[in-house]
Design a protein around this motif. Structure first.
Motif, PDB file in Angstrom:
ATOM      1  N   HIS A 191      28.717  30.060  10.607  1.00  0.00           N
ATOM      2  CA  HIS A 191      28.803  28.955   9.644  1.00  0.00           C
ATOM      3  C   HIS A 191      29.106  27.661  10.380  1.00  0.00           C
ATOM      4  O   HIS A 191      29.449  27.677  11.554  1.00  0.00           O
ATOM      5  CB  HIS A 191      29.872  29.227   8.571  1.00  0.00           C
ATOM      6  N   THR A 204      31.286  23.975   9.596  1.00  0.00           N
ATOM      7  CA  THR A 204      32.257  23.383   8.668  1.00  0.00           C
ATOM      8  C   THR A 204      32.382  21.880   8.932  1.00  0.00           C
ATOM      9  O   THR A 204      32.523  21.452  10.086  1.00  0.00           O
ATOM     10  CB  THR A 204      33.628  24.072   8.822  1.00  0.00           C
ATOM     11  N   HIS A 250      33.765  22.056  12.993  1.00  0.00           N
ATOM     12  CA  HIS A 250      33.549  23.108  13.994  1.00  0.00           C
ATOM     13  C   HIS A 250      32.294  23.903  13.672  1.00  0.00           C
ATOM     14  O   HIS A 250      31.755  23.810  12.580  1.00  0.00           O
ATOM     15  CB  HIS A 250      34.764  24.042  14.082  1.00  0.00           C
ATOM     16  N   ALA A 283      30.826  27.932  13.995  1.00  0.00           N
ATOM     17  CA  ALA A 283      31.268  29.312  14.212  1.00  0.00           C
ATOM     18  C   ALA A 283      30.088  30.185  14.624  1.00  0.00           C
ATOM     19  O   ALA A 283      28.982  30.038  14.092  1.00  0.00           O
ATOM     20  CB  ALA A 283      31.910  29.863  12.944  1.00  0.00           C
ATOM     21  N   TYR A 307      39.497  30.513  17.094  1.00  0.00           N
ATOM     22  CA  TYR A 307      39.001  29.188  17.475  1.00  0.00           C
ATOM     23  C   TYR A 307      39.310  28.895  18.939  1.00  0.00           C
ATOM     24  O   TYR A 307      40.330  29.340  19.465  1.00  0.00           O
ATOM     25  CB  TYR A 307      39.666  28.097  16.625  1.00  0.00           C
ATOM     26  N   GLU A 362      34.245  28.456  16.999  1.00  0.00           N
ATOM     27  CA  GLU A 362      34.945  29.554  16.334  1.00  0.00           C
ATOM     28  C   GLU A 362      34.103  30.809  16.533  1.00  0.00           C
ATOM     29  O   GLU A 362      32.879  30.707  16.623  1.00  0.00           O
ATOM     30  CB  GLU A 362      35.065  29.245  14.828  1.00  0.00           C
TER      31      GLU A 362
HETATM   32 ZN    ZN Z   1      35.130  28.147  10.383  1.00  0.00          ZN
END
Ligand code: ZN
Length: 314
Positions: A9, A11, A216, A218, A254, A264
């Protein structure tokens, strides 16, 4: 060597929750797959948008907070988030962007055409056609499944130290270096979504975190064991990964890579249907068990929001 399938994902931070929903669901046709709160700051929503099930590789998440100062996109950040659309749908998307008054540019990179535009908070997005990746069966507003965004194509990283970031992508995350074209280095991971990562070699300014920037990115771990192995590998290589944190829908670790970008590692399981059925995703405010006792308080203070068909689609 361990290999990530690709992006789990992304963010980002924005100012207004309803405007965010109107853009990502209303204009882009993504499904709001989870409406929850920031577990570290419960007065702020955490909104997740993805395909019909919120599969890893499709999910962009936001912390909408009105008082947050505007950030600046630059070094040390994910600069551009790329989405893939079905082959043959680019004209549909050009018309749709025009219909909603969204200015875009068209450019080519590694033989693919990209439509690039910004969301209402200034986040940079692009769309490109690709055959790979499962069809997103979610229909919403004016976006039928045959045109729907499938998920991430990848991302463009604005690394402050491209060679250090390259090292993480190749030697920790197990991606393959594809080549260089102009100012872009391209890397590929093995999954069918979120598998194409470009490092842009010459972005200008230093990034400032705030509204309109990515917080961030991931990367996918198959399970908790896979994640633990990565955590040890990171420690062996001199990085400082955090403890494993329970995000309810995945477990998260993280670390800052040396190009300044917050990375992440997130587990694929359990996913978004862990606390509500797929048919009901995103409708109710979902809280982790440890915050459930404060539900009334949150429901009173969070601004009411809704997923709605926009005027232009009626
Ligand atoms: Zn995240």
């Amino acid at each position: 060597m361990q290999k990530t399938a690709g992006i789990h994902h992304i963010t980002a931070m924005v100012n207004d929750a309803q405007r965010n929903i109107d853009f990502y669901s209303g204009v882009l046709g993504l499904r709001l797959v989870k409406k929850t709160i920031n577990f570290d700051r419960p007065e702020v929503y955490h909104l997740y948008f993805g395909n019909e099930t919120g599969q890893p590789g499709t999910v962009i998440t936001f912390f909408p907070w009105a008082k947050q100062l505007k950030g600046r996109i630059g070094l040390g950040q994910v600069g551009v988030t790329s989405y893939i659309i079905p082959t043959g749908s680019i004209n549909f998307w050009e018309n749709r962007l025009r219909k909603f008054g969204i200015e875009y540019t068209s450019s080519n990179r590694f033989g693919e055409r990209y439509l690039k535009f910004t969301d209402p908070d200034g986040l940079q997005l692009e769309l490109t056609e690709r055959d790979e990746g499962p069809i997103n069966t979610w229909n919403f507003g004016g976006v039928q499944a045959e045109y729907a965004i499938k998920g991430f194509g990848g991302a463009v990283l604005f690394s402050a130290r491209p060679h250090k970031t390259t090292d993480v992508l190749e030697n920790i995350l197990g991606m393959e270096y594809i080549g260089q074209e102009d100012e872009f280095l391209r890397f590929k991971s093995e999954g069918h979504l979120g598998n194409t990562i470009d490092i842009q070699l010459n972005p200008s300014v230093r990034g400032l975190m705030g509204a309109g920037t990515v917080h961030h990115i991931a990367w996918r771990a198959k399970d908790e064991e896979d994640q633990l192995r990565w955590r040890s590998l990171l420690q062996d290589k001199g990085y400082y990964p955090t403890e494993i944190r329970d995000r309810n829908y995945f477990k998260a670790v993280y670390f800052h890579e040396e190009g300044g970008i917050l990375f992440e590692i997130a587990t694929d399981p359990p996913g978004f249907s862990v606390d509500e059925p797929v048919a009901a995703l995103g409708k109710k405010l979902m809280l982790p068990s440890w915050l459930e006792s404060k539900r009334e308080e949150f429901e009173e203070t969070l601004p009411p929001v809704e997923v709605r068909v926009l005027e232009g689609d009626k």
